[in-house]
Design a protein around this motif. Structure first.
Motif, PDB file in Angstrom:
ATOM      1  N   VAL A  64       0.829  -1.215   0.000  1.00  0.00           N
ATOM      2  CA  VAL A  64       0.000   0.000   0.000  1.00  0.00           C
ATOM      3  C   VAL A  64       0.859   1.259   0.000  1.00  0.00           C
ATOM      4  CG1 VAL A  64      -1.923  -1.124   1.188  1.00  0.00           C
ATOM      5  CG2 VAL A  64      -0.170   0.074   2.530  1.00  0.00           C
ATOM      6  N   ASP A  92       2.853  -0.861   5.251  1.00  0.00           N
ATOM      7  CA  ASP A  92       2.810  -2.312   5.122  1.00  0.00           C
ATOM      8  C   ASP A  92       3.197  -2.929   6.472  1.00  0.00           C
ATOM      9  OD1 ASP A  92       2.235  -2.335   2.328  1.00  0.00           O
ATOM     10  OD2 ASP A  92       4.340  -1.873   1.901  1.00  0.00           O
ATOM     11  N   ARG A 291      -3.087  -0.624  -4.709  1.00  0.00           N
ATOM     12  CA  ARG A 291      -1.959  -1.464  -4.353  1.00  0.00           C
ATOM     13  C   ARG A 291      -0.945  -1.436  -5.497  1.00  0.00           C
ATOM     14  NH1 ARG A 291      -4.910  -1.361  -0.521  1.00  0.00           N
ATOM     15  NH2 ARG A 291      -5.530  -3.074   0.877  1.00  0.00           N
TER      16      ARG A 291
END
Length: 407
Positions: A64, A92, A291
């Motif tokens: 992310v 993350d 993402r």
């Protein structure tokens, strides 16, 4: 590459609650499709329900963190403001888990349920003010926005009298309809405001989340001052805009589906499931979860390579007929409504989802009981739906009611 479909095609305003027809057509052809977004970045659009859950729960192959090359940010404003922040949204594991543990006790079911009486008082107060106002009454700013904004102010210890100022800045800081410079300036104003708030909490702490973060995390060295400011800014923005627009759009959706509204009015026990179904049906976070692949991975039948961006179209996945039969139908008795992806999935699932659900439950259990004749003052086709923000909404919603029927 030039023939790739563009992501975020416009909605058909004859069916404003439905995702864009062009995007739905892509989903019918494939659950994983290559698209081009606003900045020219090519990314994979994931629209199948199972594929979306797979990506959102896979922290080994997806990140992310917007700093990773190929990350498909939502718009230029996000790139200039939120994309540079270091907080839950951009972390993350294991960092994400460490920061989330600092916050989770403020968003437990028990904690949120303890706020229900306060929410009830607030909703009743706002309905009283509405009923004392001339008709038509502007519903979004006068009612829907006030509820989550005042509640997040209370949770974070932000002065409630500043709410109109910071809600305006929040919209500017995240909107695709402003220049990068305007977005950055709004984001900086919010940053400076919270920076000063931290000094207030250091000197005179209260019983609020900001005070606790300052004294338990910032002073202990677990958070830097910059990270503390960015985290509070993120919570402040995320804590009001999504729920406010969901309140407004859920009221509009029920007014357009009188059979569902009457069913809910006649059986209040349906309200929790009705809220879940409205969240699925509306899915107001309409720009998708972002993402970037950090390792090669198969998603469905498609190989996604490291460095390629992914847009998880949660609002499209929540219309997947394999998971939700007749997905374009609003059905407040839908048995699996709570499995929708409106709040995401996996470790990055929205921290405030319980808070949002309870706010919506209190609104719908009270509004229709006290103002059963509530109606739009103009046709829904004449309302201006705002699509250039991460959360779809309507800024001006005039409503009327029969004064003789209110409680």
């Amino acid at each position: 590459m030039s023939t790739l479909p563009e992501y975020r095609a416009p909605r058909d305003m004859r069916c404003p609650f439905d995702p864009p027809p062009a995007t739905m057509e892509l989903a019918r052809k494939s659950t994983v499709t290559r698209v081009r977004q606003w900045d020219g970045i090519v990314a994979w659009l994931v629209t199948g329900y199972e594929e979306a859950r797979a990506v959102l729960s896979d922290n080994e192959h997806f990140s992310v963190n917007p700093a990773n090359p190929g990350f498909p940010e939502k718009n230029a404003a996000y790139t200039a403001v939120m994309g540079r922040d270091h907080n839950l949204r951009t972390m993350d594991p294991p960092e994400h888990g460490e920061q989330k543990r600092m916050l989770v006790r403020d968003f437990t079911v028990r904690k949120v349920e303890s706020l229900r009486p306060k929410m009830q008082d607030l909703v009743d107060e706002l309905i009283d003010e509405m009923l004392d106002s001339p008709q038509p009454f502007e519903f979004h700013h006068g009612f829907a926005l006030e509820i989550p904004t005042r509640i997040i102010c209370d949770l974070l210890g932000v002065p409630v009298e500043d709410r109109n100022w910071f809600t305006g800045l929040s919209l500017t800081a995240t909107s695709a309809g402003v220049s990068v410079e305007e977005a950055a300036a709004a984001g900086q104003d919010l940053y400076d405001y919270i920076d000063k708030l931290l000094d207030v909490k250091l000197a005179t702490p209260g019983e609020d989340l900001t005070s606790r973060l300052v004294h338990e995390q910032l002073q202990a060295g677990a958070l830097s001052r910059k990270d503390t400011i960015e985290l509070i800014r993120f919570l402040l923005i995320a804590g009001h805009e999504t729920t406010a627009n969901t309140i407004t759009l859920s009221v509009l959706a029920l007014l357009q589906h009188p059979d569902q509204l009457e069913a809910m009015k006649s059986d209040p026990e349906l309200i929790p499931n009705a809220v879940d179904e409205l969240l699925r049906y509306l899915s107001v976070a309409h720009t998708g979860r972002r993402r970037v692949a950090i390792a090669d991975v198969m998603v469905g039948d498609q190989l996604i390579k490291a460095g390629e961006g992914v847009i998880v179209g949660n609002h499209i996945a929540d219309r997947d007929p394999d998971q939700f039969p007749e997905p374009a139908t609003l059905d407040i008795r839908r048995q699996n409504a709570k499995t929708a992806l409106a709040f995401g999935f996996g470790i990055h699932q929205c921290l405030g989802q319980t808070l949002s659900r309870v706010e919506l439950q209190v609104v719908h259990s009270t509004l229709w009981r006290r103002v059963p004749s509530l109606a739009l003052a103009k046709p829904i086709t004449e309302l201006d739906f705002v699509e250039d923000r991460p959360i779809i909404g309507v800024d001006y919603v005039p409503v009327i009611w029969d004064a003789g029927s209110v409680q």
